[in-house]
Design a protein around this motif. Structure first.
Motif, PDB file in Angstrom:
ATOM      1  N   ARG A 121      43.308  36.597  54.655  1.00 61.97           N
ATOM      2  CA  ARG A 121      44.167  37.538  55.563  1.00 61.97           C
ATOM      3  C   ARG A 121      44.180  38.633  55.297  1.00 61.97           C
ATOM      4  O   ARG A 121      44.358  39.186  53.983  1.00 61.97           O
ATOM      5  CB  ARG A 121      45.568  36.906  55.425  1.00 61.97           C
ATOM      6  N   GLU A 122      44.319  39.710  56.142  1.00 63.66           N
ATOM      7  CA  GLU A 122      44.039  41.170  56.025  1.00 63.66           C
ATOM      8  C   GLU A 122      45.190  41.605  54.853  1.00 63.66           C
ATOM      9  O   GLU A 122      44.959  42.512  53.949  1.00 63.66           O
ATOM     10  CB  GLU A 122      44.095  42.135  57.182  1.00 63.66           C
ATOM     11  N   GLU A 123      46.338  41.019  55.027  1.00 56.04           N
ATOM     12  CA  GLU A 123      47.545  41.491  54.346  1.00 56.04           C
ATOM     13  C   GLU A 123      47.245  41.150  52.698  1.00 56.04           C
ATOM     14  O   GLU A 123      47.770  41.814  51.855  1.00 56.04           O
ATOM     15  CB  GLU A 123      48.858  40.983  54.779  1.00 56.04           C
ATOM     16  N   ASP A 124      46.493  39.993  52.671  1.00 53.06           N
ATOM     17  CA  ASP A 124      45.979  39.583  51.254  1.00 53.06           C
ATOM     18  C   ASP A 124      45.155  40.330  50.391  1.00 53.06           C
ATOM     19  O   ASP A 124      45.198  40.743  49.598  1.00 53.06           O
ATOM     20  CB  ASP A 124      45.897  38.093  51.246  1.00 53.06           C
ATOM     21  N   VAL A 125      44.345  40.497  51.640  1.00 52.53           N
ATOM     22  CA  VAL A 125      42.935  41.801  51.113  1.00 52.53           C
ATOM     23  C   VAL A 125      43.820  42.933  50.594  1.00 52.53           C
ATOM     24  O   VAL A 125      43.648  43.552  49.439  1.00 52.53           O
ATOM     25  CB  VAL A 125      42.053  41.836  51.925  1.00 52.53           C
ATOM     26  N   LYS A 126      44.554  43.589  51.395  1.00 48.45           N
ATOM     27  CA  LYS A 126      45.233  44.706  51.087  1.00 48.45           C
ATOM     28  C   LYS A 126      46.047  44.606  49.825  1.00 48.45           C
ATOM     29  O   LYS A 126      45.958  45.584  48.926  1.00 48.45           O
ATOM     30  CB  LYS A 126      46.276  45.148  52.177  1.00 48.45           C
ATOM     31  N   GLU A 127      46.875  43.686  49.479  1.00 52.04           N
ATOM     32  CA  GLU A 127      47.449  43.454  48.332  1.00 52.04           C
ATOM     33  C   GLU A 127      46.437  43.251  47.257  1.00 52.04           C
ATOM     34  O   GLU A 127      46.576  44.050  45.878  1.00 52.04           O
ATOM     35  CB  GLU A 127      48.140  42.000  48.481  1.00 52.04           C
ATOM     36  N   TRP A 128      45.360  42.630  47.185  1.00 51.54           N
ATOM     37  CA  TRP A 128      44.165  42.664  45.956  1.00 51.54           C
ATOM     38  C   TRP A 128      43.890  43.962  45.946  1.00 51.54           C
ATOM     39  O   TRP A 128      43.483  44.419  44.801  1.00 51.54           O
ATOM     40  CB  TRP A 128      43.224  41.517  46.769  1.00 51.54           C
ATOM     41  N   LEU A 129      43.245  44.655  46.994  1.00 57.22           N
ATOM     42  CA  LEU A 129      42.775  45.944  46.674  1.00 57.22           C
ATOM     43  C   LEU A 129      43.830  46.986  45.944  1.00 57.22           C
ATOM     44  O   LEU A 129      43.263  47.856  45.435  1.00 57.22           O
ATOM     45  CB  LEU A 129      42.472  46.399  48.230  1.00 57.22           C
ATOM     46  N   GLY A 130      45.076  46.732  46.044  1.00 58.36           N
ATOM     47  CA  GLY A 130      45.916  47.545  45.241  1.00 58.36           C
ATOM     48  C   GLY A 130      45.978  47.022  43.802  1.00 58.36           C
ATOM     49  O   GLY A 130      46.545  47.791  43.000  1.00 58.36           O
ATOM     50  N   THR A 131      45.255  46.207  43.393  1.00 57.52           N
ATOM     51  CA  THR A 131      45.243  45.499  42.074  1.00 57.52           C
ATOM     52  C   THR A 131      43.946  45.694  41.510  1.00 57.52           C
ATOM     53  O   THR A 131      44.166  45.504  40.077  1.00 57.52           O
ATOM     54  CB  THR A 131      45.530  44.216  41.967  1.00 57.52           C
ATOM     55  N   VAL A 132      42.980  46.053  41.935  1.00 55.63           N
ATOM     56  CA  VAL A 132      41.513  45.881  41.219  1.00 55.63           C
ATOM     57  C   VAL A 132      41.054  47.305  41.576  1.00 55.63           C
ATOM     58  O   VAL A 132      40.952  48.255  42.462  1.00 55.63           O
ATOM     59  CB  VAL A 132      40.724  44.892  42.072  1.00 55.63           C
ATOM     60  N   ALA A 133      40.079  47.302  40.468  1.00 57.47           N
ATOM     61  CA  ALA A 133      39.276  48.731  40.335  1.00 57.47           C
ATOM     62  C   ALA A 133      37.753  48.485  39.783  1.00 57.47           C
ATOM     63  O   ALA A 133      37.614  47.710  38.775  1.00 57.47           O
ATOM     64  CB  ALA A 133      39.924  49.805  39.603  1.00 57.47           C
ATOM     65  N   TRP A 134      36.716  49.089  40.081  1.00 57.77           N
ATOM     66  CA  TRP A 134      35.358  48.854  39.768  1.00 57.77           C
ATOM     67  C   TRP A 134      34.999  49.969  38.912  1.00 57.77           C
ATOM     68  O   TRP A 134      35.315  51.127  38.944  1.00 57.77           O
ATOM     69  CB  TRP A 134      34.420  48.782  41.010  1.00 57.77           C
ATOM     70  N   TYR A 135      34.334  49.871  37.830  1.00 58.07           N
ATOM     71  CA  TYR A 135      33.404  50.623  37.097  1.00 58.07           C
ATOM     72  C   TYR A 135      32.500  51.383  38.139  1.00 58.07           C
ATOM     73  O   TYR A 135      31.807  50.620  38.906  1.00 58.07           O
ATOM     74  CB  TYR A 135      32.796  50.084  35.995  1.00 58.07           C
ATOM     75  N   HIS A 136      32.104  52.609  37.956  1.00 56.27           N
ATOM     76  CA  HIS A 136      31.131  53.240  38.574  1.00 56.27           C
ATOM     77  C   HIS A 136      29.750  53.276  37.808  1.00 56.27           C
ATOM     78  O   HIS A 136      28.744  53.134  38.160  1.00 56.27           O
ATOM     79  CB  HIS A 136      31.612  54.601  39.079  1.00 56.27           C
ATOM     80  N   ASP A 137      29.701  53.671  36.756  1.00 59.48           N
ATOM     81  CA  ASP A 137      28.616  53.585  35.645  1.00 59.48           C
ATOM     82  C   ASP A 137      28.620  52.266  34.924  1.00 59.48           C
ATOM     83  O   ASP A 137      29.606  52.025  34.180  1.00 59.48           O
ATOM     84  CB  ASP A 137      28.989  54.699  34.443  1.00 59.48           C
ATOM     85  N   LEU A 138      27.685  51.423  35.599  1.00 57.76           N
ATOM     86  CA  LEU A 138      27.632  50.068  35.106  1.00 57.76           C
ATOM     87  C   LEU A 138      26.970  49.821  33.714  1.00 57.76           C
ATOM     88  O   LEU A 138      27.158  48.746  33.095  1.00 57.76           O
ATOM     89  CB  LEU A 138      27.095  49.151  36.130  1.00 57.76           C
TER      90      LEU A 138
END
Length: 289
Positions: free
Chosen positions: A230-247
């Motif tokens: 569900r889009e509301e769950d995706v939005k909540e998840w995206l507020g909690t996660v971050a990716w490294y850029h230099d892997l």
């Protein structure tokens, strides 16, 4: 030779799927059993590279696995694990789980490691420690809590949430990793230049996916459509996660801090001479910082 990249069907891997769709150049090998499945496939030579759980990868090496080393970092934030029981089970609280049988995907998997971390968090005595039963993949784990064969299993919160929303299973709590939750590992037999090129290209996609503009629109639609959320769950998840850029780097402190907690949880045993972090990393590919 085309690199075979192990992955699990979770939204965290969206940048990898986007890279593959746009540029190809490597083969995706799905691993339904998660990190433990990837470790088994690395040992069997069925994959060359995987993006998997930090704790299980580090624990595997600490406990003597030689079929892979860490070659990069991926997610910079913790992972939220749901504690999942059957829809009609007797278990209502984490305290009810003392001494019960927990389902795990594979020995040494994240589902087992985090169950041990949960027991450490709850300060359970040796007599209260849970036992484990291997179930392989997500469906058998869900079946096992509903049949009463196991009390609970642990799985990533948002991956499992649709099944809780539908009433198939219930959440009775959660536990967060005390470390950045995903790393990248590769077989020592893998071509170092190919792996480096893959991670450089993937870093461009994690950077783009991590951007504010993508988070506000395109990411939501992509994850919802690709993973059936569900889009509301995706939005909540995206507020909690971050990716490294230099892997192509591994932080020494992440490895040592993870080993410290894993040692306290009884997952690994610290050698008398201490941990040699450099031995965990394939420095042909990644720098230790």
């Amino acid at each position: 030779m085309v690199l075979k990249v192990g992955w699990h069907r979770e939204h965290f891997l969206s940048p990898l799927l986007q890279l593959h769709a746009a540029k190809g150049g490597f083969e995706l090998v799905e691993c339904p059993g998660g990190t433990g499945d990837m470790q088994a496939k690395l040992k069997a030579g069925e994959i060359d590279v995987c993006i998997a759980l930090t704790d299980a990868l580090i624990a595997g090496i600490a406990n003597g696995q030689t079929s892979y080393k860490i070659v990069g970092r991926y997610i910079s934030t913790p992972l939220r694990w749901a504690i999942i029981t059957g829809k009609d089970s007797q278990y209502q609280d984490v305290s009810d789980l003392k001494g019960t049988k927990l389902g795990i995907s594979r020995l040494g998997s994240g589902s087992q490691v985090m169950a041990s971390v949960m027991a450490l968090r709850e300060k359970w005595s040796q007599a209260d420690q849970p036992t484990f039963e291997v179930k392989g993949s997500f469906q058998p784990l869900r079946d096992s809590v509903n049949s009463g064969e196991t009390s609970v299993f642990l799985w990533e919160w948002f991956t499992t949430k649709p099944y809780a929303d539908s009433g198939e299973v219930r959440f009775i709590g959660s536990v967060y990793t005390p470390w950045p939750c995903w790393m990248i590992a590769a077989s020592p037999a893998a071509d170092a230049d190919q792996v480096s090129q893959l991670l450089t290209a993937l870093g461009e996609y994690t950077t783009e996916f991590d951007s504010k503009s993508k988070r506000e629109s395109e990411n939501v639609g992509y994850v919802a459509k690709t993973f059936g959320q569900r889009e509301e769950d995706v939005k909540e998840w995206l507020g909690t996660v971050a990716w490294y850029h230099d892997l192509l780097a591994v932080e020494r402190k992440v490895v040592t801090d993870t080993l410290e907690v894993l040692g306290q949880a009884g997952v690994v045993k610290r050698p008398s001479e201490g941990w040699d972090v450099d031995a965990f990393v394939d420095q042909r590919i990644a720098k230790v910082i």
